[in-house]
Design an enzyme around this catalytic site. Structure first.
Site, short mmCIF file in Angstrom:
data_model
loop_
_atom_site.label_atom_id
_atom_site.label_comp_id
_atom_site.label_asym_id
_atom_site.label_seq_id
_atom_site.Cartn_x
_atom_site.Cartn_y
_atom_site.Cartn_z
N ILE A 155 62.46 31.83 -79.89
CA ILE A 155 63.79 32.08 -80.46
C ILE A 155 64.88 31.84 -79.41
O ILE A 155 65.90 31.21 -79.69
CB ILE A 155 63.87 33.52 -81.03
CG1 ILE A 155 62.90 33.64 -82.22
CG2 ILE A 155 65.30 33.86 -81.47
CD1 ILE A 155 62.68 35.07 -82.72
N CYS A 205 63.84 39.09 -76.09
CA CYS A 205 62.55 39.45 -75.49
C CYS A 205 61.80 40.39 -76.44
O CYS A 205 62.41 41.01 -77.31
CB CYS A 205 62.80 40.16 -74.15
SG CYS A 205 64.01 41.49 -74.29
N PRO A 206 60.49 40.51 -76.28
CA PRO A 206 59.76 41.49 -77.10
C PRO A 206 60.07 42.90 -76.60
O PRO A 206 60.55 43.07 -75.48
CB PRO A 206 58.30 41.14 -76.86
CG PRO A 206 58.27 40.44 -75.55
CD PRO A 206 59.61 39.78 -75.35
N THR A 232 69.05 40.70 -81.45
CA THR A 232 68.26 40.40 -82.65
C THR A 232 66.77 40.54 -82.33
O THR A 232 65.93 40.00 -83.04
CB THR A 232 68.55 38.97 -83.19
OG1 THR A 232 68.26 38.04 -82.15
CG2 THR A 232 69.98 38.82 -83.64
N SER A 233 66.44 41.25 -81.22
CA SER A 233 65.02 41.34 -80.84
C SER A 233 64.38 42.60 -81.43
O SER A 233 63.88 42.58 -82.56
CB SER A 233 64.86 41.26 -79.33
OG SER A 233 65.51 42.32 -78.66
N ARG A 234 64.44 43.71 -80.70
CA ARG A 234 63.98 44.99 -81.23
C ARG A 234 64.99 46.04 -80.77
O ARG A 234 65.50 45.99 -79.65
CB ARG A 234 62.58 45.36 -80.72
CG ARG A 234 61.46 44.60 -81.40
CD ARG A 234 61.24 45.03 -82.86
NE ARG A 234 60.14 44.31 -83.50
CZ ARG A 234 60.27 43.19 -84.22
NH1 ARG A 234 61.46 42.63 -84.39
NH2 ARG A 234 59.21 42.63 -84.79
N GLU A 263 65.96 52.41 -86.73
CA GLU A 263 66.24 51.72 -88.00
C GLU A 263 65.27 52.08 -89.13
O GLU A 263 65.59 51.91 -90.31
CB GLU A 263 66.21 50.21 -87.79
CG GLU A 263 64.81 49.61 -87.53
CD GLU A 263 64.82 48.10 -87.34
OE1 GLU A 263 65.67 47.60 -86.57
OE2 GLU A 263 63.98 47.43 -87.97
N HIS A 295 68.29 44.11 -90.04
CA HIS A 295 67.05 43.38 -89.72
C HIS A 295 66.84 42.24 -90.72
O HIS A 295 65.79 42.13 -91.36
CB HIS A 295 65.85 44.33 -89.72
CG HIS A 295 64.77 43.87 -88.78
ND1 HIS A 295 64.09 44.73 -87.96
CD2 HIS A 295 64.25 42.65 -88.51
CE1 HIS A 295 63.19 44.06 -87.24
NE2 HIS A 295 63.29 42.78 -87.58
P1 NAD Z 1 58.18 34.65 -77.89
O1 NAD Z 1 56.92 35.35 -77.59
O2 NAD Z 1 58.14 33.19 -78.20
O3 NAD Z 1 59.21 34.84 -76.67
C1 NAD Z 1 59.46 36.05 -76.05
C2 NAD Z 1 59.87 35.72 -74.61
O4 NAD Z 1 60.26 36.95 -73.98
C3 NAD Z 1 58.72 35.12 -73.79
O5 NAD Z 1 59.15 33.93 -73.15
C4 NAD Z 1 58.39 36.21 -72.79
O6 NAD Z 1 57.97 35.71 -71.52
C5 NAD Z 1 59.75 36.89 -72.67
N1 NAD Z 1 59.66 38.22 -72.07
C6 NAD Z 1 58.60 39.05 -71.96
N2 NAD Z 1 58.92 40.14 -71.24
C7 NAD Z 1 60.22 39.99 -70.89
C8 NAD Z 1 61.10 40.76 -70.11
N3 NAD Z 1 60.70 41.90 -69.53
N4 NAD Z 1 62.37 40.31 -69.97
C9 NAD Z 1 62.77 39.14 -70.51
N5 NAD Z 1 61.96 38.36 -71.24
C10 NAD Z 1 60.70 38.78 -71.42
O7 NAD Z 1 58.86 35.46 -79.06
P2 NAD Z 1 60.00 34.96 -80.07
O8 NAD Z 1 59.36 34.35 -81.28
O9 NAD Z 1 61.02 34.19 -79.32
O10 NAD Z 1 60.60 36.38 -80.53
C11 NAD Z 1 61.28 37.22 -79.61
C12 NAD Z 1 61.44 38.60 -80.22
O11 NAD Z 1 62.35 38.52 -81.31
C13 NAD Z 1 60.15 39.17 -80.84
O12 NAD Z 1 59.35 39.84 -79.89
C14 NAD Z 1 60.68 40.12 -81.89
O13 NAD Z 1 60.78 41.40 -81.30
C15 NAD Z 1 62.07 39.59 -82.19
N6 NAD Z 1 62.19 39.10 -83.59
C16 NAD Z 1 63.18 39.59 -84.36
C17 NAD Z 1 63.33 39.14 -85.67
C18 NAD Z 1 64.44 39.64 -86.56
O14 NAD Z 1 64.38 39.41 -87.79
N7 NAD Z 1 65.47 40.27 -86.04
C19 NAD Z 1 62.44 38.19 -86.18
C20 NAD Z 1 61.44 37.68 -85.33
C21 NAD Z 1 61.32 38.14 -84.03
#
Ligand code: NAD
Length: 330
Positions: A155, A205-206, A232-234, A263, A295
């Site tokens: 993302i 990030c996750p 938009t992560s968590r 949430e 969300h």
């Molecule tokens: P992804 O696994 O492709 O990428 C996550 C990135 O975060 C990786 O490159 C990882 O190395 C990095 N990361 C890990 N620990 C970290 C840290 N301490 N600091 C910074 N970066 C770190 O995941 P993605 O598909 O890009 O999704 C990212 C996040 O978005 C998901 O984990 C999820 O929580 C969230 N998400 C939200 C929605 C929504 O509807 N709002 C939908 C999908 C995903």
């Protein structure tokens, strides 16, 4: 396979029924969230399909295991809501949908930035009341501004490419750096450098122990005064209580969140005839420079279709081989 699909809304049912056109699986759609109180609804189901706000803690997993569940199929990317250690001890496998449409979330992130910057939420309401004044609607050119991306995975990369198209400079932080945004000139920096140099900080990030409350009372003063913060992560990546004084003082110029740490009791439900009991959420909703969406970043036709298809493929693969390429922790 018999699958209990928790937290089902009508749109989930529609996309899952479509993905299961051949009736390979027997789907039972269950409206309540999965918790240690509602697990009984999955009694006798070998597979359980869960979503982001279902709570798969040790107690819930123990009960599911006792009821014959062998597989948790998450219909999302994040798995912070599952006690993976307990699942492993109980012999329950967990699969997820690591990628469906990174564009859905990246584009929603841009929608939050654009709405906050150009005050679309305010002008929409104003114009409908016959107020065409521009006072208070001043924005800034994104062109030439610096965007800090925390987490440059699927993302983060999709988002960075869009922002590069706007003419923005990109900074990134990721413990696993890679070259996917090097053509866009992104530079990897430390979190403090990213916070202090970015006009917009966007979290991708996750949620892990390392990222929980990454934005907190200590790190907020590192932000450029008046920076825009987008999540938009968590939800728990931000300590929301710490953000409120920063919004009041102007240290944070604007905030766009699609996720919120508490949430689960609110998002995905129509609670419009009730008072919001959560004072932090209620306070956030009073700021003119805050946009909260419930969300919905993933919620596009393409993403929903991919989520349903990949979830059922994960289950089919696991049923046939006992494994899946999307097993969590493999
Ligand atoms: P992804 O696994 O492709 O990428 C996550 C990135 O975060 C990786 O490159 C990882 O190395 C990095 N990361 C890990 N620990 C970290 C840290 N301490 N600091 C910074 N970066 C770190 O995941 P993605 O598909 O890009 O999704 C990212 C996040 O978005 C998901 O984990 C999820 O929580 C969230 N998400 C939200 C929605 C929504 O509807 N709002 C939908 C999908 C995903």
């Amino acid at each position: 396979m018999k699958i209990a699909v928790f937290s089902t809304k009508s749109y989930d049912q529609e996309f899952f029924e479509n993905a299961n056109r051949t009736n390979e699986h027997e789907l039972t759609f269950i409206k309540p969230r999965l918790t240690s109180e509602t697990w009984i609804l999955a009694n006798g189901f070998p597979a359980v399909c869960a979503f982001v706000n279902d709570i798969l803690n040790k107690e819930c997993l123990e009960r599911l295991a006792a009821g014959g569940t062998k597989l948790i199929a998450l219909r999302c990317a994040g798995y912070n809501n599952v006690d993976l250690e307990a699942a492993s001890q109980l012999g329950i496998d967990v699969v997820r949908v690591p990628a469906y449409s990174p564009y859905s979330v990246a584009e929603h992130t841009v929608a939050l930035i654009m709405s906050l910057n150009r005050k679309i939420h305010r002008s929409y309401a104003r114009v409908r009341e016959g107020n065409f004044s521009l006072d208070g609607l001043l924005g800034f050119d994104l062109h030439g501004k610096t965007i800090g991306i925390v987490g440059t995975g699927k993302i983060g990369v999709a988002f960075g490419k869009i922002m590069h198209g706007f003419g923005c400079k990109l900074l990134g932080y990721d413990p696993n750096p890679h070259s996917e945004l090097s053509a866009e000139g992104m530079q990897y920096v430390t979190v403090p450098e990213l916070f202090s140099s970015s006009d917009v900080v966007s979290l991708h990030c996750p949620l892990t122990p390392a990222t929980r409350h990454l934005v907190n009372q200590e790190s907020i003063p590192l932000l450029k005064k008046g920076a825009m913060l987008i999540n938009t992560s968590r939800g728990s990546v931000i300590d929301t209580k710490a953000v409120i004084p920063a919004l009041k003082s102007g240290q944070i110029g604007s905030l766009g969140i699609d996720v919120y740490e508490e949430e689960a009791d609110y998002f995905f439900e129509d609670l419009s005839d009730q008072a919001i009991a959560d004072d932090t959420l209620a306070r956030l909703l009073t700021f003119p420079n805050v946009i909260v969406t419930g969300h919905q970043a993933f919620f596009t036709t393409e993403a929903m279709s991919a989520i349903a298809t990949i979830t059922l493929q994960n289950i089919s693969e696991w049923e046939k081989t006992g494994r899946s390429i999307n097993l969590v922790g493999s």
